[in-house]
Write a protein that holds these residues in place. Structure first.
Motif, short mmCIF file in Angstrom:
data_model
loop_
_atom_site.label_atom_id
_atom_site.label_comp_id
_atom_site.label_asym_id
_atom_site.label_seq_id
_atom_site.Cartn_x
_atom_site.Cartn_y
_atom_site.Cartn_z
N ASP A 1 12.16 -5.85 -13.94
CA ASP A 1 12.82 -4.58 -13.62
C ASP A 1 13.15 -4.46 -12.14
OD1 ASP A 1 12.69 -3.82 -16.28
OD2 ASP A 1 10.92 -2.53 -16.01
N VAL A 2 12.30 -5.01 -11.28
CA VAL A 2 12.54 -4.91 -9.84
C VAL A 2 13.74 -5.77 -9.45
CG1 VAL A 2 11.56 -5.23 -7.54
CG2 VAL A 2 10.15 -4.31 -9.38
N ALA A 3 13.81 -6.98 -9.97
CA ALA A 3 14.96 -7.84 -9.69
C ALA A 3 16.26 -7.16 -10.14
CB ALA A 3 14.80 -9.19 -10.37
N LYS A 4 16.22 -6.53 -11.31
CA LYS A 4 17.41 -5.83 -11.81
C LYS A 4 17.75 -4.65 -10.93
CE LYS A 4 16.63 -7.36 -16.52
NZ LYS A 4 15.99 -7.05 -17.80
N ALA A 5 16.75 -3.91 -10.45
CA ALA A 5 17.00 -2.75 -9.59
C ALA A 5 17.65 -3.16 -8.27
CB ALA A 5 15.70 -1.99 -9.33
N TYR A 6 17.29 -4.34 -7.78
CA TYR A 6 17.87 -4.85 -6.52
C TYR A 6 19.14 -5.66 -6.76
CZ TYR A 6 13.97 -3.37 -3.63
OH TYR A 6 13.05 -2.60 -2.94
N ASP A 7 19.52 -5.85 -8.01
CA ASP A 7 20.66 -6.68 -8.37
C ASP A 7 20.50 -8.10 -7.81
OD1 ASP A 7 22.99 -7.11 -9.80
OD2 ASP A 7 24.31 -6.44 -8.19
N ALA A 8 19.24 -8.57 -7.78
CA ALA A 8 18.96 -9.92 -7.31
C ALA A 8 19.54 -10.92 -8.31
CB ALA A 8 17.46 -10.12 -7.16
N ALA A 9 20.07 -12.01 -7.80
CA ALA A 9 20.73 -12.98 -8.67
C ALA A 9 20.16 -14.38 -8.53
CB ALA A 9 22.23 -13.02 -8.38
N CYS A 10 19.66 -14.71 -7.34
CA CYS A 10 19.27 -16.08 -7.08
C CYS A 10 17.98 -16.14 -6.27
CB CYS A 10 20.39 -16.82 -6.33
SG CYS A 10 20.81 -16.09 -4.73
N THR A 11 17.46 -17.36 -6.17
CA THR A 11 16.32 -17.60 -5.30
C THR A 11 16.74 -18.70 -4.33
OG1 THR A 11 15.39 -19.18 -6.90
CG2 THR A 11 14.59 -16.91 -7.00
N PRO A 12 16.66 -18.41 -3.04
CA PRO A 12 16.20 -17.17 -2.42
C PRO A 12 17.33 -16.12 -2.35
CG PRO A 12 16.75 -18.75 -0.71
CD PRO A 12 16.96 -19.46 -2.03
N ASP A 13 16.93 -14.87 -2.37
CA ASP A 13 17.85 -13.73 -2.22
C ASP A 13 17.18 -12.77 -1.24
OD1 ASP A 13 20.18 -12.31 -2.70
OD2 ASP A 13 19.87 -12.12 -4.86
N PHE A 14 17.88 -12.38 -0.18
CA PHE A 14 17.29 -11.62 0.91
C PHE A 14 17.90 -10.23 1.04
CE2 PHE A 14 17.12 -16.12 2.03
CZ PHE A 14 15.77 -16.28 2.25
N PHE A 15 17.03 -9.23 1.26
CA PHE A 15 17.45 -7.85 1.44
C PHE A 15 16.67 -7.27 2.62
CE2 PHE A 15 17.88 -9.03 -2.97
CZ PHE A 15 19.10 -8.50 -3.35
N LEU A 16 17.37 -6.94 3.70
CA LEU A 16 16.73 -6.37 4.89
C LEU A 16 17.07 -4.88 4.96
CD1 LEU A 16 15.13 -6.71 7.56
CD2 LEU A 16 17.34 -7.27 8.66
N PHE A 17 16.03 -4.07 5.00
CA PHE A 17 16.18 -2.61 5.05
C PHE A 17 15.68 -2.09 6.39
CE2 PHE A 17 15.81 -3.83 0.63
CZ PHE A 17 16.79 -3.08 0.01
N ASP A 18 16.28 -0.99 6.84
CA ASP A 18 15.85 -0.38 8.10
C ASP A 18 14.62 0.50 7.88
OD1 ASP A 18 16.77 2.05 6.98
OD2 ASP A 18 18.54 2.15 8.27
N GLU A 19 14.22 1.23 8.90
CA GLU A 19 13.02 2.07 8.81
C GLU A 19 13.13 3.17 7.76
OE1 GLU A 19 15.66 4.06 11.85
OE2 GLU A 19 15.10 2.00 11.42
N ASN A 20 14.36 3.51 7.36
CA ASN A 20 14.59 4.52 6.32
C ASN A 20 14.79 3.90 4.94
OD1 ASN A 20 14.56 6.70 8.21
ND2 ASN A 20 16.61 6.07 8.84
N LEU A 21 14.53 2.59 4.87
CA LEU A 21 14.69 1.82 3.63
C LEU A 21 16.13 1.81 3.13
CD1 LEU A 21 11.36 2.61 1.74
CD2 LEU A 21 11.97 0.51 2.96
#
Length: 184
Positions: free
Chosen positions: A112-132
């Motif tokens: 469910d988490v991968a789907k929520a982030y629309d992750a597709a591959c490994t590695p897949d990177f998502f950088l969020f700021d202090e407000n996420l």
């Protein structure tokens, strides 16, 4: 091994919350309790993918370089462990210890988490700021297994440095490339 690009979640997207088991200490961890003061890097990785194996040392070093600067690093594996038993939680723990991961290595059993982030591959990177809010999604760098380009993490490091310094992050972001997430 199917070469799959990341889906490039739109910048500004709010990080979906999660509560997953850390395979190293067997404790539940949530995004809210793990998030960093300056930023949060979420990495979808796994044990068996040659693209991830190629960058494991850099992922370990990246965390060591940036955690003290206020950016938390979190790894998540969402692969189907029935068909890919080398990605099972006990193997994740072994991999984290072997590669000196100082960050949580979480298991997304339901995917469910991968789907929520629309992750597709490994590695897949998502950088969020202090407000996420998403400020970078894309590749670590131009290195891939067999292309003889050294692993430096330059693209992701540039984004993390800009986040820390409060400067603009390049909006021209190249997708990460790797093995597809092994869906159930």
């Amino acid at each position: 091994m199917a070469l799959t690009p990341s889906n490039m979640l739109p910048l500004g997207t709010k990080a979906p919350d999660f509560n997953l088991v850390d395979t190293v200490d067997d404790k539940q961890k949530s995004l809210e309790t793990l998030k960093g003061q300056k930023g949060t890097l979420i990495m979808f990785i796994c044990n068996h993918c040659p693209f991830v194996k190629h960058v494991n040392a850099e992922l370990s070093q990246l965390a060591k370089d940036y955690i003290s600067k206020g950016i938390t690093c979190i790894a998540i594996s969402s692969n189907d462990v029935e068909n890919y038993p080398q990605d099972a939680p006990n193997k994740m723990k072994e991999n984290a210890i072997e590669n000196d991961f100082i960050f949580p290595y979480l298991y997304d059993q339901t995917q469910d988490v991968a789907k929520a982030y629309d992750a597709a591959c490994t590695p897949d990177f998502f950088l969020f700021d202090e407000n996420l809010e998403l400020v970078y999604t894309g590749q670590l760098d131009d290195s891939r297994p067999g292309n003889d380009i050294p692993v430096t993490g330059k693209d992701l490091r540039a984004a993390m440095n800009a986040l820390i310094e409060g400067t603009d992050i390049n909006k021209d972001q190249k997708p990460s490339m790797g093995c597809n997430i092994k869906w159930k």
